[in-house]
Scaffold this motif. Structure first.
Motif, short mmCIF file in Angstrom:
data_model
loop_
_atom_site.label_atom_id
_atom_site.label_comp_id
_atom_site.label_asym_id
_atom_site.label_seq_id
_atom_site.Cartn_x
_atom_site.Cartn_y
_atom_site.Cartn_z
N ILE A 11 34.58 -36.95 -56.11
CA ILE A 11 34.80 -35.61 -56.66
C ILE A 11 34.78 -35.68 -58.18
O ILE A 11 35.21 -36.68 -58.78
CB ILE A 11 36.14 -35.05 -56.17
CG1 ILE A 11 36.18 -34.99 -54.64
CG2 ILE A 11 36.42 -33.67 -56.77
CD1 ILE A 11 37.57 -34.70 -54.08
N GLN A 13 36.21 -33.29 -61.25
CA GLN A 13 36.99 -32.09 -61.57
C GLN A 13 36.56 -31.50 -62.91
O GLN A 13 36.54 -32.20 -63.93
CB GLN A 13 38.49 -32.37 -61.61
CG GLN A 13 39.31 -31.11 -61.85
CD GLN A 13 40.79 -31.37 -62.08
OE1 GLN A 13 41.26 -32.49 -61.91
NE2 GLN A 13 41.52 -30.35 -62.48
N ALA A 47 30.75 -33.91 -55.22
CA ALA A 47 31.35 -32.58 -55.21
C ALA A 47 31.97 -32.29 -56.57
O ALA A 47 32.47 -33.20 -57.25
CB ALA A 47 32.42 -32.46 -54.12
N TRP A 49 34.98 -30.01 -58.30
CA TRP A 49 36.16 -29.19 -58.05
C TRP A 49 36.44 -28.42 -59.35
O TRP A 49 36.68 -29.01 -60.39
CB TRP A 49 37.33 -30.06 -57.63
CG TRP A 49 38.70 -29.50 -57.90
CD1 TRP A 49 39.07 -28.19 -57.89
CD2 TRP A 49 39.89 -30.24 -58.21
NE1 TRP A 49 40.42 -28.05 -58.19
CE2 TRP A 49 40.94 -29.30 -58.38
CE3 TRP A 49 40.18 -31.59 -58.35
CZ2 TRP A 49 42.24 -29.69 -58.69
CZ3 TRP A 49 41.47 -31.98 -58.66
CH2 TRP A 49 42.49 -31.03 -58.82
N ASN A 51 38.78 -25.78 -61.51
CA ASN A 51 40.04 -25.05 -61.64
C ASN A 51 39.75 -23.56 -61.50
O ASN A 51 38.61 -23.14 -61.56
CB ASN A 51 40.69 -25.37 -62.98
CG ASN A 51 41.19 -26.79 -63.04
OD1 ASN A 51 40.48 -27.68 -63.48
ND2 ASN A 51 42.41 -27.01 -62.57
N LEU A 96 33.61 -27.10 -54.84
CA LEU A 96 34.94 -26.74 -54.33
C LEU A 96 35.63 -25.86 -55.37
O LEU A 96 35.58 -26.15 -56.57
CB LEU A 96 35.79 -27.99 -54.08
CG LEU A 96 35.20 -29.09 -53.20
CD1 LEU A 96 36.12 -30.30 -53.20
CD2 LEU A 96 34.99 -28.58 -51.78
N ASP A 98 39.27 -23.89 -56.72
CA ASP A 98 40.73 -23.94 -56.68
C ASP A 98 41.23 -22.60 -56.19
O ASP A 98 40.84 -21.55 -56.71
CB ASP A 98 41.28 -24.23 -58.08
CG ASP A 98 42.56 -25.04 -58.05
OD1 ASP A 98 43.48 -24.65 -57.32
OD2 ASP A 98 42.64 -26.06 -58.76
N PHE A 214 37.94 -25.68 -50.62
CA PHE A 214 38.95 -25.32 -51.60
C PHE A 214 39.97 -26.43 -51.76
O PHE A 214 40.35 -27.10 -50.80
CB PHE A 214 39.69 -24.05 -51.16
CG PHE A 214 38.80 -22.86 -50.99
CD1 PHE A 214 38.60 -21.97 -52.04
CD2 PHE A 214 38.15 -22.62 -49.79
CE1 PHE A 214 37.77 -20.87 -51.88
CE2 PHE A 214 37.32 -21.52 -49.62
CZ PHE A 214 37.13 -20.65 -50.67
N ARG A 215 40.43 -26.57 -52.99
CA ARG A 215 41.66 -27.30 -53.26
C ARG A 215 42.73 -26.23 -53.43
O ARG A 215 42.58 -25.30 -54.23
CB ARG A 215 41.51 -28.16 -54.51
CG ARG A 215 42.79 -28.90 -54.92
CD ARG A 215 43.58 -28.10 -55.90
NE ARG A 215 44.61 -28.85 -56.60
CZ ARG A 215 45.49 -28.32 -57.43
NH1 ARG A 215 45.48 -27.01 -57.68
NH2 ARG A 215 46.38 -29.06 -58.03
N ASP A 338 44.17 -35.33 -64.32
CA ASP A 338 43.88 -33.94 -63.98
C ASP A 338 44.41 -33.01 -65.06
O ASP A 338 44.91 -33.47 -66.09
CB ASP A 338 44.37 -33.56 -62.58
CG ASP A 338 45.88 -33.47 -62.45
OD1 ASP A 338 46.58 -33.32 -63.47
OD2 ASP A 338 46.39 -33.54 -61.31
N SER A 369 38.68 -38.87 -57.47
CA SER A 369 38.40 -37.64 -58.20
C SER A 369 38.34 -38.00 -59.68
O SER A 369 39.34 -38.44 -60.27
CB SER A 369 39.49 -36.60 -57.94
OG SER A 369 39.25 -35.41 -58.66
#
Length: 548
Positions: A11, A13, A47, A49, A51, A96, A98, A214-215, A338, A369
């Motif tokens: 992942i 982010q 992927a 992700w 926010n 993905l 959030d 989704f996260r 993160d 991630s």
């Protein structure tokens, strides 16, 4: 069942306001991400992700949603998001989002309607209201914690917040209904059921547009229960199981990831993985040097991945082994960093210490991630301004991990053409700051290492999630075997380390620096790391002797 594509995924982010600004307003946007997709493809990630990117007043950086069905104009349009999903798919990358479901923004029309009402809505309230506080002490004044807030509008009484005052808690009911608190709804009452139906509608809206999952932020904060955290978590998990049962028919390839670990209730899991959050102790005991600050629940410790070499892997391993005992095949997501914490490069930890950390994170057997910028060793910036709720506690500033991505040596490090004073957050002022462009052709760079690690993980099944991980030495150097064929050695401290392994006469170093395996003895220089393919004549067992 967890979709096959996710089990071995990597992942990436993206904090959207800080990644790439395409229109020169100082804030990152979806078009900027589209323009940089080739960079993500070159890393080998599976992927993205994001926010939260929905309409919001951004009092908490988008975690205060005012419209679940519309992309915030500063990022672009719904059509831009669909284009991004399709362009990413062409490169083998899924998207993905959030999802913030425990609360909305106080600007959300749903909350504004209830605020203007004189009492409960006939169809059931979407938010949690009470006419009088059940306990005076319930009026929390601590930032970033649940608590009761006096109504600022015509409606009398108090509403429950989930985090900040501007984030009223959505009403998913309570597990206990004492007669002296008649304002409490049960989980099957009309208001809570309206919100469950809303969640399904939101999930379906975006999944139908090609989003891969989704996260879920604060996933287990849905049901409120004064009787105890576990009861509330179990009831929240039941809501997610209901939604998951629908998803398996309507969107079987979609994934759900929780913020944190899913509670073990004895019922089937609703989420596809657990998440070892960087802000919590198992991950923090490895990496948190407290240079970014400390929250009240952060225990004092020396991190294992630190030059001083005074840390321990025991807290992390105990949590990992406990999770594995309950479900050996369940994926666990672990991040480099993160949006809520520091980065790998933070305080005294420098880029030359990244090799060991990144090798561990990409070979341990978790779903890694990669936080944007960590692929080039961006640092946490202390003392940045409190932008969009970044300072959630006087001793804790999240802005330092949200600074703009550093692309090149041009103005604003290539992030934006806006004047520096208009940027979402300041660029790292260090003239030696790392950039993608500077590292692009450097085989010794952090960027090159990340690419090699991801490529090696993709090429060698034993380095992914399904092969067992056997710890051979828990100290410095940290040594573990993946499957029966590959040895990983990481030495995060400045001092060298040495350990003898029985049955490991030698092997080929596939990737690494400063590590040798000779006659069953592993020697690791300071900050050394290696992935070794073992010879066929032996397999390492527990060490005969060790130091560190």
């Amino acid at each position: 069942m967890t979709p096959t594509w996710f089990r071995d995924a990597v992942i990436y982010q993206i904090y959207p306001q800080s990644f790439a600004d395409s229109n020169g307003d100082g804030i990152g946007d979806l078009r900027g991400v589209i323009d940089r997709l080739d960079h993500l493809a070159s890393l080998g990630v599976d992927a993205i992700w994001f926010n939260p990117c929905f309409v919001s007043p951004f009092r908490d950086a988008g975690y205060d949603v005012a419209d679940y069905f519309t992309v915030a104009p500063r990022y672009g349009t719904n059509e831009d998001l669909v284009e991004l999903v399709e362009a990413a798919r062409e490169r083998g990358i899924r998207v993905l989002l959030d999802l913030v479901v425990g609360h909305t923004s106080s600007d959300h029309p749903w909350f504004q309607a209830e605020l203007a009402a004189e009492g409960p809505a006939p169809e059931g309230d979407r938010f949690v209201w009470c006419a009088e506080l059940p306990h005076r002490s319930s009026a929390s004044t601590i930032p970033g914690t649940p608590g009761w807030v006096p109504s600022p509008g015509p409606r009398p009484g108090w509403y429950l917040r989930n985090f900040y005052d501007s984030q009223p808690a959505l009403n998913f009911g309570w597990t206990t209904l004492p007669p002296d608190q008649p304002w409490r709804d049960g989980v099957d009452d009309p208001g809570p059921r309206r919100n469950v139906a809303m969640l399904r509608e939101v999930l379906d809206f975006w999944l139908s547009k090609g989003v891969a999952g989704f996260r879920v932020d604060m996933a287990f904060s849905l049901v409120k229960d004064d009787a105890g955290k576990n009861a509330g978590a179990a009831a929240s998990a039941a809501i997610w199981r209901e939604l998951r049962a629908w998803m398996e028919g309507a969107h079987p390839e979609a994934v759900l990831l929780p913020e944190g670990a899913e509670p073990r209730t004895g019922a089937p899991f609703a989420f596809d993985a657990d998440f070892f959050l960087v802000i919590h102790e198992p991950h923090g005991s490895l990496f948190d040097n407290h240079a970014a600050g400390r929250l009240p629940f952060h225990p004092p410790h020396e991190p294992f991945f630190d030059a001083a070499g005074r840390g321990s892997t025991e807290t992390f391993l105990a949590a990992w082994e406990a999770a594995r005992r309950e479900d050996p095949g369940r994926p666990i997501v672990m991040a480099t960093a993160d949006h809520d914490f520091d980065r790998l490069v933070c305080g005294p930890r420098t880029a030359d210490q990244l090799g060991a950390a990144l090798t561990f994170l990409f070979t341990w057997g978790s779903v890694p991630s990669l936080y944007y910028g960590d692929e080039i060793g961006m640092r946490y910036l202390p003392g940045l301004p409190d932008v969009e709720g970044a300072v959630c506690h006087p001793d804790y500033n999240r802005a330092g991990c949200r600074s703009p991505m550093q692309w090149d040596d041009g103005p604003n490090a290539g992030f934006s053409s806006a004047p520096p004073e208009d940027l979402y957050l300041p660029i790292d002022p260090d003239p030696a700051r790392p950039t993608v462009a500077a590292q692009e052709g450097d085989p010794h760079s952090t960027l090159a290492l990340v690419r090699r690690l991801i490529a090696l993980r993709r090429r060698v099944p034993e380095l992914r999630t399904s092969a067992p991980t056997t710890v051979l030495h828990r100290g410095y150097p940290f040594v573990y075997r993946r499957g029966e064929s590959h040895l990983v050695v990481v030495n995060p401290r400045r001092e060298p380390g040495r350990v003898a392994l029985e049955g490991a006469p030698g092997g080929a170093v596939l990737l690494g620096e400063g590590v040798t395996l000779d006659g069953g003895v592993v020697t690791a220089e300071g900050f050394g790391y290696a992935v070794i393919e073992l010879g066929r004549t032996g397999r390492p067992r527990q060490p005969a002797s060790m130091n560190g």
